[in-house]
Motif scaffolding. Structure first.
Motif, mmCIF file in Angstrom:
data_model
loop_
_atom_site.group_PDB
_atom_site.id
_atom_site.type_symbol
_atom_site.label_atom_id
_atom_site.label_comp_id
_atom_site.label_asym_id
_atom_site.label_seq_id
_atom_site.Cartn_x
_atom_site.Cartn_y
_atom_site.Cartn_z
ATOM 1 N N THR A 57 23.703 41.326 25.903
ATOM 2 C CA THR A 57 23.749 42.745 26.266
ATOM 3 C C THR A 57 24.368 42.899 27.641
ATOM 4 O OG1 THR A 57 21.565 42.764 27.227
ATOM 5 C CG2 THR A 57 21.712 43.351 24.897
ATOM 6 N N GLU A 58 24.860 44.108 27.833
ATOM 7 C CA GLU A 58 25.517 44.473 29.070
ATOM 8 C C GLU A 58 24.620 44.270 30.291
ATOM 9 O OE1 GLU A 58 27.885 48.626 29.558
ATOM 10 O OE2 GLU A 58 25.925 48.539 28.636
ATOM 11 N N SER A 59 23.392 44.751 30.221
ATOM 12 C CA SER A 59 22.499 44.645 31.387
ATOM 13 C C SER A 59 22.201 43.180 31.694
ATOM 14 C CB SER A 59 21.202 45.413 31.180
ATOM 15 O OG SER A 59 20.962 45.638 29.842
ATOM 16 N N ASN A 70 23.087 39.518 37.137
ATOM 17 C CA ASN A 70 23.465 38.556 38.185
ATOM 18 C C ASN A 70 24.870 38.110 37.798
ATOM 19 O OD1 ASN A 70 24.040 36.142 39.518
ATOM 20 N ND2 ASN A 70 22.330 35.027 38.618
ATOM 21 N N VAL A 71 25.845 38.891 38.253
ATOM 22 C CA VAL A 71 27.196 38.737 37.721
ATOM 23 C C VAL A 71 27.752 37.328 37.914
ATOM 24 C CG1 VAL A 71 29.577 39.548 37.841
ATOM 25 C CG2 VAL A 71 27.718 41.182 37.886
ATOM 26 N N GLU A 72 27.603 36.804 39.127
ATOM 27 C CA GLU A 72 28.188 35.477 39.385
ATOM 28 C C GLU A 72 27.611 34.397 38.482
ATOM 29 O OE1 GLU A 72 28.434 33.662 43.442
ATOM 30 O OE2 GLU A 72 28.935 35.748 43.940
ATOM 31 N N GLY A 73 26.279 34.393 38.406
ATOM 32 C CA GLY A 73 25.597 33.417 37.552
ATOM 33 C C GLY A 73 26.000 33.600 36.102
ATOM 34 N N ARG A 95 18.990 33.132 30.727
ATOM 35 C CA ARG A 95 18.710 32.520 32.027
ATOM 36 C C ARG A 95 18.204 31.088 31.902
ATOM 37 N NH1 ARG A 95 16.057 37.562 33.284
ATOM 38 N NH2 ARG A 95 14.114 36.500 32.842
ATOM 39 N N ASP A 96 17.864 30.677 30.689
ATOM 40 C CA ASP A 96 17.325 29.336 30.468
ATOM 41 C C ASP A 96 18.422 28.287 30.669
ATOM 42 O OD1 ASP A 96 16.277 26.984 29.491
ATOM 43 O OD2 ASP A 96 15.416 27.894 27.686
ATOM 44 N N TYR A 124 33.513 44.633 36.788
ATOM 45 C CA TYR A 124 33.000 43.319 36.423
ATOM 46 C C TYR A 124 33.447 42.865 35.047
ATOM 47 C CZ TYR A 124 29.902 43.476 40.449
ATOM 48 O OH TYR A 124 29.402 43.520 41.726
ATOM 49 N N LEU A 125 33.716 43.851 34.212
ATOM 50 C CA LEU A 125 34.068 43.535 32.832
ATOM 51 C C LEU A 125 35.223 42.542 32.760
ATOM 52 C CD1 LEU A 125 32.845 44.455 30.197
ATOM 53 C CD2 LEU A 125 34.537 46.293 30.118
ATOM 54 N N LYS A 126 36.174 42.684 33.669
ATOM 55 C CA LYS A 126 37.347 41.817 33.646
ATOM 56 C C LYS A 126 36.999 40.358 33.967
ATOM 57 C CE LYS A 126 39.081 42.076 38.389
ATOM 58 N NZ LYS A 126 38.060 42.826 39.151
ATOM 59 N N LEU A 127 35.842 40.153 34.580
ATOM 60 C CA LEU A 127 35.459 38.783 34.940
ATOM 61 C C LEU A 127 34.903 37.979 33.765
ATOM 62 C CD1 LEU A 127 33.566 39.547 38.278
ATOM 63 C CD2 LEU A 127 35.924 38.729 38.008
#
Ligand code: C2E
Ligand code: MG
Ligand code: MG
Ligand code: MG
Length: 292
Positions: A152-154, A159-162, A125-126, A191-194
């Motif tokens: 990691t997955e989580s 925050n998928v878009e970010g 996130r930095d 989401y994986l495909k993104l």
């Protein structure tokens, strides 16, 4: 008597809680000085191609050698580092050390390999992350294609878009990306495909159980098939036995990492392993135990 037992129990819990708190407090206090006192080290664990048996990469894993506490495992201090924010500084050190070490091995004439570095949630996130990756590469002289970041997955699903934007930015720099501990977080297949990542790492808990639990074996086979059909290479973590190796090869898993071949090694030992061109002994292709 019951009352006394209850009191003893309470005292026991209080003592346990107290010692847990003080252990955490001690780790936190000591971790603040670990970098300045030069107590952190990186060990490297080989990643092997399951088709050829050759070493194709390595994962850098941090180790803390404390003068009083001895070797403290990352399981005991990464969480504390994350909560206190110390992970940002430690993570930067890990990233830079791994790049410098890898560049040094290449300059010494060893076969170029990619080095994988674990990235924590806070680091991810930095907003400085990509600048720091760029700096580590240019300061060490390591080509971007020899650096891999394990997320990691989580961390990416939070925050998928970010996360997609960050991952795309890192990809554009030419580094490799992988999703670590796959299957343990809340993964969304949609989401994986993104995510333009290169590798999926099947968590070691699945590898440990797959030969005893048909359902776990089914998950492992599905992750291999799914990952590959989405264009990822699939790595199995925590491979400890020959039957596990045979099963993963039979189901065309791409790469593996685990004690069966090697534990994470100090840099000198890892360098020696590369110089000797040690590779995985590949036995017959029969699949023991579980079928299909
Ligand atoms: P991880 O990234 O999933 O790393 C794999 C862990 O499995 C490592 O534990 C490795 O030593 C262990 N391992 C490898 N092969 C086997 C095997 O065959 N059997 C078993 N039982 N274990 C195996 P380690 O080094 O204790 O690290 C634990 C976790 O701590 C890592 O899991 C990672 O999440 C975190 N970590 C380690 N180094 C760093 C770091 O530099 N930065 C960050 N953010 N996290 C780190
Ligand atoms: Mg990892
Ligand atoms: Mg993992
Ligand atoms: Mg793990």
């Amino acid at each position: 008597r019951a009352k006394e037992a209850g009191r003893n129990q309470l005292q026991f819990y209080e003592a346990a809680m107290h010692s847990r708190i003080s252990e955490r407090a001690m780790i936190e206090a000591e971790l603040r000085h670990a970098l300045a006192r030069d107590e952190l080290r990186l060990h490297y664990q080989p990643k092997l191609d399951l088709r050829t048996g050759a070493v194709v990469g390595m994962e850098a894993l941090v180790r803390w050698q404390h003068p009083g506490m001895g070797m403290v495992s990352p399981a005991r201090f990464i969480g504390v580092a994350e909560e206190t924010g110390l992970i940002v500084e430690i993570g930067r050190w890990v990233l830079r050390s791994a790049c410098f070490q890898n560049a040094a091995w290449q300059q010494a004439g060893l076969m170029p390999l990619r080095v994988a570095v674990n990235v924590s949630a806070r680091q991810f996130r930095d907003p400085d992350l990509s600048r720091e990756v760029q700096a580590a590469l240019s300061d060490s002289g390591l080509d971007a294609r020899y650096l891999e970041l394990e997320l990691t997955e989580s961390l990416v699903m939070h925050n998928v878009e970010g996360a997609v934007a960050v991952v795309k930015g890192l990809k554009q720099m030419g580094i490799a990306l992988s999703i670590d501990d796959f299957g343990t977080g809340y993964s969304s297949l949609a989401y994986l495909k993104l995510f333009p990542v290169d590798y999926l790492k099947i968590d070691q808990s699945f590898v440990r159980e797959m030969l005893a639990e048909p359902k776990v074996a089914a998950i492992v086979r599905s992750v291999i098939a799914l990952g590959q059909s989405l264009g990822f290479r699939v790595i199995a973590e925590g491979v400890e036995t020959a039957p596990q190796l045979a099963y993963l090869r039979h189901h065309l898993c791409d790469e593996m990492q685990g004690y069966l071949f090697s534990k994470p090694l100090p840099p000198d030992d890892f360098g020696a392993l590369l110089r000797e061109e040690r590779c995985l002994a590949l036995p017959s292709d029969e699949v023991p135990g579980e079928q299909q």
